[in-house]
Design a protein around this motif. Structure first.
Motif, short mmCIF file in Angstrom:
data_model
loop_
_atom_site.label_atom_id
_atom_site.label_comp_id
_atom_site.label_asym_id
_atom_site.label_seq_id
_atom_site.Cartn_x
_atom_site.Cartn_y
_atom_site.Cartn_z
N UNK A 1 -35.90 50.57 78.07
CA UNK A 1 -35.31 50.98 76.79
C UNK A 1 -33.81 51.17 76.95
N UNK A 2 -33.04 50.62 76.02
CA UNK A 2 -31.61 50.87 75.99
C UNK A 2 -31.35 52.23 75.36
N UNK A 3 -30.12 52.71 75.47
CA UNK A 3 -29.75 53.95 74.80
C UNK A 3 -29.98 53.81 73.30
N UNK A 4 -30.51 54.82 72.69
CA UNK A 4 -30.76 54.86 71.24
C UNK A 4 -31.74 53.79 70.75
N UNK A 5 -32.60 53.29 71.63
CA UNK A 5 -33.60 52.30 71.21
C UNK A 5 -34.62 52.97 70.29
N UNK A 6 -35.04 52.21 69.29
CA UNK A 6 -36.11 52.63 68.39
C UNK A 6 -37.11 51.48 68.31
N UNK A 7 -38.36 51.76 68.68
CA UNK A 7 -39.44 50.78 68.62
C UNK A 7 -40.32 51.12 67.43
N UNK A 8 -40.34 50.25 66.44
CA UNK A 8 -41.19 50.40 65.26
C UNK A 8 -42.47 49.62 65.50
N UNK A 9 -43.61 50.26 65.23
CA UNK A 9 -44.91 49.61 65.40
C UNK A 9 -45.63 49.52 64.06
N UNK A 10 -46.08 48.33 63.72
CA UNK A 10 -46.91 48.09 62.55
C UNK A 10 -48.31 47.84 63.06
N UNK A 11 -49.28 48.61 62.58
CA UNK A 11 -50.63 48.54 63.12
C UNK A 11 -51.65 48.15 62.05
N UNK A 12 -52.67 47.42 62.48
CA UNK A 12 -53.69 46.92 61.55
C UNK A 12 -54.76 47.95 61.23
N UNK A 13 -54.83 49.04 62.00
CA UNK A 13 -55.86 50.06 61.80
C UNK A 13 -55.25 51.46 61.84
N UNK A 14 -55.95 52.40 61.25
CA UNK A 14 -55.57 53.80 61.39
C UNK A 14 -55.84 54.24 62.83
N UNK A 15 -55.25 55.34 63.25
CA UNK A 15 -55.44 55.83 64.61
C UNK A 15 -56.91 56.13 64.86
N UNK A 16 -57.42 55.64 66.00
CA UNK A 16 -58.80 55.89 66.42
C UNK A 16 -58.82 55.87 67.94
N UNK A 17 -58.96 57.03 68.55
CA UNK A 17 -58.94 57.12 70.02
C UNK A 17 -60.00 56.22 70.65
#
Length: 138
Positions: A104-120
């Motif tokens: 990760x570079x300084x000030x990196x922001x990783x946006x994630x788009x997911x196909x499902x709701x959170x499910x452990x």
């Protein structure tokens, strides 16, 4: 069974004008699934690694909306590394692909788009468990 060859860089539209650039992302248009969840990673300490898991069903698109980072993908047979550093590009990661994010570079922001709701229950958090499932064709 998923393959790292299915992991690919997606190009998103860019609308430029003197006030800046806008990039729209719409369900099933720019990404190959309906978006059910959005989250982002930021303030990542230097040298840190994120992810380190796979999903049984969930698909994702990862976007460097600021800064840069590397995404390591692994299908149990082959590995690839993608360097993300453009906010108009995203990496599509299908289900049953192990992923790790680092550099990760300084000030990196990783946006994630997911196909499902959170499910452990959708996670493989141990690489050995993922490899076993990948070999069985789960």
């Amino acid at each position: 069974m998923a393959s790292v060859t299915e992991c690919q860089i997606l190009e998103f539209p860019r609308i430029h004008d003197p006030r800046g650039t806008l990039t729209p992302i719409e369900n099933s248009r720019q990404v190959p699934f309906d978006i059910k969840r959005v989250y982002y990673l930021y303030d990542i300490p230097g040298g840190a690694s994120r992810a380190g898991h796979s999903h049984k069903q969930l698909q994702q698109v990862l976007i460097a909306v600021s800064g840069s980072f590397d995404v390591h993908v692994d299908d149990g047979r082959e590995r690839r590394v993608f360097h993300l550093n453009r906010p108009h590009q995203g990496l599509y990661v299908p289900q049953m692909i192990w992923r790790e994010i680092d550099n990760f570079s300084s000030n990196a922001v990783c946006l994630a788009l997911a196909s499902l709701l959170y499910d452990e229950g959708d996670y493989y958090r141990k690489y050995a468990d993922f490899l076993r499932a990948a070999e069985e064709g789960a």
